[in-house]
Design a protein around this motif. Sequence first.
Motif, PDB file in Angstrom:
ATOM      1  N   GLN A 127      28.923  34.458  38.725  1.00 20.15           N
ATOM      2  CA  GLN A 127      30.270  34.441  39.298  1.00 20.15           C
ATOM      3  C   GLN A 127      30.730  32.993  39.310  1.00 20.15           C
ATOM      4  O   GLN A 127      30.487  32.228  40.227  1.00 20.15           O
ATOM      5  CB  GLN A 127      30.228  35.008  40.737  1.00 20.15           C
ATOM      6  CG  GLN A 127      31.587  35.123  41.360  1.00 20.15           C
ATOM      7  CD  GLN A 127      32.450  36.220  40.722  1.00 20.15           C
ATOM      8  OE1 GLN A 127      31.919  37.192  40.191  1.00 20.15           O
ATOM      9  NE2 GLN A 127      33.744  36.047  40.773  1.00 20.15           N
ATOM     10  N   ASP A 164      31.095  33.553  32.572  1.00 21.38           N
ATOM     11  CA  ASP A 164      31.813  34.490  33.432  1.00 21.38           C
ATOM     12  C   ASP A 164      33.073  34.938  32.666  1.00 21.38           C
ATOM     13  O   ASP A 164      33.716  34.156  31.958  1.00 21.38           O
ATOM     14  CB  ASP A 164      32.180  33.840  34.752  1.00 21.38           C
ATOM     15  CG  ASP A 164      32.655  34.859  35.797  1.00 21.38           C
ATOM     16  OD1 ASP A 164      32.541  36.089  35.520  1.00 21.38           O
ATOM     17  OD2 ASP A 164      33.194  34.445  36.846  1.00 21.38           O
ATOM     18  N   ASN A 175      36.648  37.268  33.390  1.00 15.04           N
ATOM     19  CA  ASN A 175      37.456  38.060  34.298  1.00 15.04           C
ATOM     20  C   ASN A 175      38.862  38.227  33.693  1.00 15.04           C
ATOM     21  O   ASN A 175      39.267  37.516  32.745  1.00 15.04           O
ATOM     22  CB  ASN A 175      37.553  37.386  35.655  1.00 15.04           C
ATOM     23  CG  ASN A 175      36.406  37.817  36.555  1.00 15.04           C
ATOM     24  OD1 ASN A 175      36.153  38.996  36.688  1.00 15.04           O
ATOM     25  ND2 ASN A 175      35.713  36.866  37.207  1.00 15.04           N
TER      26      ASN A 175
END
Length: 868
Positions: free
Chosen positions: A5, A99, A101
Amino acid sequence: GRRSQLLKGLPATTTVEENAAAGVSVYTFNVTVSPLSSEGVAIPTIVNSNPLTKAFDIEPKGDLEYRVVTTGNPVLDYETMPKSFDLQIFVEDTTGRTDLNILTVQVTDKNERPVFRGNMAIQTVAIYVLEGTPPECIYQVDAADPENAELNYSLLPAPVPFLVLESGAIFSTKELDYEKDPHCYFLNITVTDPDGLSSSKTVTINIININDERPYFTTKQRVYRIPEEQSPGTVVANITAKDPDDEDSSSRLFYSIQSSDQYFSINPSTGVLHVTGRIDRDAFPLRLHPNISVIVRVEDSPSGGHAREMEITIIIDDINDNPPGCNPSTFRKEANENMTAGTFLLGLRNYCKDIDVDPSNNRFNFTGLSGFGSNNFALESTVSGRLVMTENTDLENPANLGVEVYSLTVRVQDIACPNYSSKYPFYTSFDISYIIYIYIRIKPVNEFFPVFSNLSYEFNVPEITKVGSSIGRVNARDKDWPSSVITYSIVAGGGSRDYTNIFWISPTKGDVRILARLDYETTQKHVLTVRASDQEKTATASVTVNVLEVNDEEPVCSPNFYSFQIPVSLAVGTNINGFRIECQDRDSDPRSFRYFINEGNVNNHFTFSPSAGSNTSRLILASRFDYESGLDTNWIYRLRVYITDDNLLSARDKATYLIKTGTVTLSIRVIPNPTTVIATTPGFTVVTKRENLYSESAWYVPFVITLGSLLLLGLLGYLGFLLATWVRTRCPPAGKADSAPLIHFTFCLSSQTMTKLNTVFDGEARDPVTGKMYEFNTRSGARRWKKSNEPLQLEPAVQVTPSATDDSGQGTDRVEAPSQKKPSEKRKEPTAETKAAAKPLAGQSETSGQDGQSEDRGLSSSAPQGRY
C-alpha cells in the motif's frame, strides 16, 4: 515485486470541469516510502485509462505528494466526450514494491460561450453586395451553443441598412447605391446564450459598383463655326463626358457619331471631333443648307452599355475659293459678212458665273480683249461682257479678203481677294483669271447671181453617138467669196415622143450627156434650158443640140419571111406566085436599094428583078429545075436575101460611108409531078405566120393573155362536158355482135358520117435532134419516120373528102381550099430543119400498117407553115 500500500488517497473519485485548461489540478495524492528504501520511490504514472485518453497527466507537487492535472490535449468536453474516466495509477519504489490504484475522474458540465461555425469561426467574413440589389438576405450566420441553448443575435452599429434575425440571417433593408451610400460596412455580429455568455465576430460588407448610371456630357457648347474647305484632320470641337459610375477614377468612355455624316469623324477614346471629308460650301446640299447637325453619342461600354446623345450644329462659312468659270469656255459664233458696226454678237455673262455663295465672293468682270482681229470687236463694259462688232468684215473687201475666222481671248477676273490655295493649289497670286476663247467665223452671204460663160451653147452630135457619151459642157460662176458651189440642171427641153429626158447634165461639172439614142429622122434639133444654181440664186442658159444625120437605119422590107410551094415544071422567067418585095429606109433614097441572094440559091435558080434602083422587086425563076439528071437534089430552098442601101454610092464612098443591110428569108418547096392524075386544077398552099413582138414595158399583155386563156379553157371544158352528156343521151349503145378486138369510133352527129382517108406523105426532112429522116404531109402536118426502101408519095394539090350526104343519099365531094392569113411585120429566120416541121392539124393521121403507126407517135405533130 510484491504489492504494497504505497498510494494514499487512492482509489478515489474526483471531478473536473469541462474545457479545463492544461495544468488544472484534478486530484492530489501521496506516496508512502518504505523504511527499507534508501532512495525513495519513482514518480507514479498513469498506465491505463478507461476510456483511453491523454487528457490527464501526473505532476509532482512536493515531497512524495503528486497531483493529477489536465493536459489540454484533448480539451475535455462534456457534450462530446465521455463523462467519466478511470485512470490506473502505478507506482514502484526502489525496493521493488509496487502499488496500482484507480482514480475515477468525472467530467462536470460547464455553461460555455456560444461559438461561431463555418467561415466565421476561422476568419473575418467579407460579403460583397451589388448596388441596386433589392432588400434580401445577404448572409446566414452559423453559431451554436455547446449546451444547445437558444441563442440571441445582434449587430452593431445600429444605424446601418442591415438587420440580423433570430435565425442569424443578415438582411439588407434597402436598395444600396454605390454613388450615394458608403462603399463598405463593418458589422459586429454578437451571439448570446440565455446565461448572458456571448461571442462576437466582425462581418465586412462591401458594396460593388455596377454600370447602372448613364454618362453625361460636360461640354456645354452646342454650336461651332468653321470655314469651308478645311483640310482633313482639322479639329472642330473637343467633346468631353463623365460617367457617374467612375467618380473615383477616370472614366472609360467611348464616343461615336450617330448621324450619317460624310464631313466629320470623332475619336472614339478622346471625343475630339475633326474634319475627314471635303466641305464645299458652294456645292449641294451645303449651298442651300450650310448648317451641319451632328449627333454625338457617348457610351460607357463598347457594346450594350449606357449611352447619352447630344446634337451639335456646325455652321460652314463661305470663303472666296472659286474663280469665275464659263461653260463653255470656248465659243464659236457666226456672223454674216454684211453685218454693220455695233451689231451685238455674244453676251458672255450669260455663260459665266462664280459659284461662291456669298455675294461678296462671287463678283467678277471681263477684261483684256485680245487676239487676231480684236480691233474689229469690243466689249461694251467690263461688267456686262457684251461683245459687239466695231468694223465691217465683208469677205469681198480686199482688206478682209480670205479672213474667215477671228480668234479672240477675254479674261474673266474675280473682284474679291481670292483664296484658291485650298481647292486649286495651281493658282497663284499672279494667276487669278479665267481665259475665254472666242472664235468668230464670218459667214459668207450669197450676194451675186451665177453667170454663164456664154449666153447660149450649141453642140453638133451625130445621131449614132453612144448612149452615155458627153456631148459638151456648160460653165457658170459667181463673184461671191469663197466661190459658191454651182449645181446644174435641165429645167426645160430635152424630151421626145418616147422619152421624157434624152439628156442629162452633171450637177457639179456641167457635162451634158445623152440618155437615149438620138434619131435624126425623128428630131433634128433639141433646145434645152439649163439652170445654174448656187443654192439661193439661179441663172439660165440655152443649149441647142443639133442632131447630125448618119446612115444608121436598115432597110425594112415587107413581108420579111415567105414560104412557097411551086411545081417542078414552073417556067423560067415566071414571077413566082406573083411575089413582090417592098422595102423602106428612113434615111436613104428609095432608089438606093440593091437586092442579092446571099445564101441558099443552089444552081442560081432564083433572082430578083430589078436587082437595084428601086424599092420594089419581084422574085423570078431564073433557070429550070433538073432532077432527072441529078443536077438538082434539093426540093426545099432556104433563101436569105440581102437588101443594102448603097446603090447610089461610088466605090470610094462605099469604103468610107456607113452601109446598112436588111434581110428577108424565103422558104421554097418544089413539088414533084404527081403520080396520079387528078382531074382538078393543081394548086399550092401558102401559109403565113405572124409573129407578135412583146415589149417588156407592156406588163399587162401576159396578164391579159393568161387570164383569157384560162377563161377559154374553162369554156371549152364546159362545152365538152355538155357535148359528152348530149352524145350519151342521144346515141344508141354499141352493138355486141362483133367480138373482134377492134376499136371503133362512132360519132352520132345528126346523120352525118366522116370517112377517114389514108394519109399521103409527100415530103421528107431530117430531124435536127436525132439526125434521122422523116416523111410528112405538107397539108395536114402528119409525120412518120422514113423507111429506107419506101419511095416518096406525091400528094395532089387538092384533096376530095366525102362530105355529108344529101337527100338522095349520094355523097358530094367538097374541095378544101387553102386558108389565107395576113402577113406579119417581123419573123425570125427559121432553120432548114425546122421549116419542114409545122403545126399539126386537129385530126389524127394514120398510116397503113403497124410500123407506120408506131413510128408516127415518136414525132412531133407540128406542120410547116408559110405566108404569101
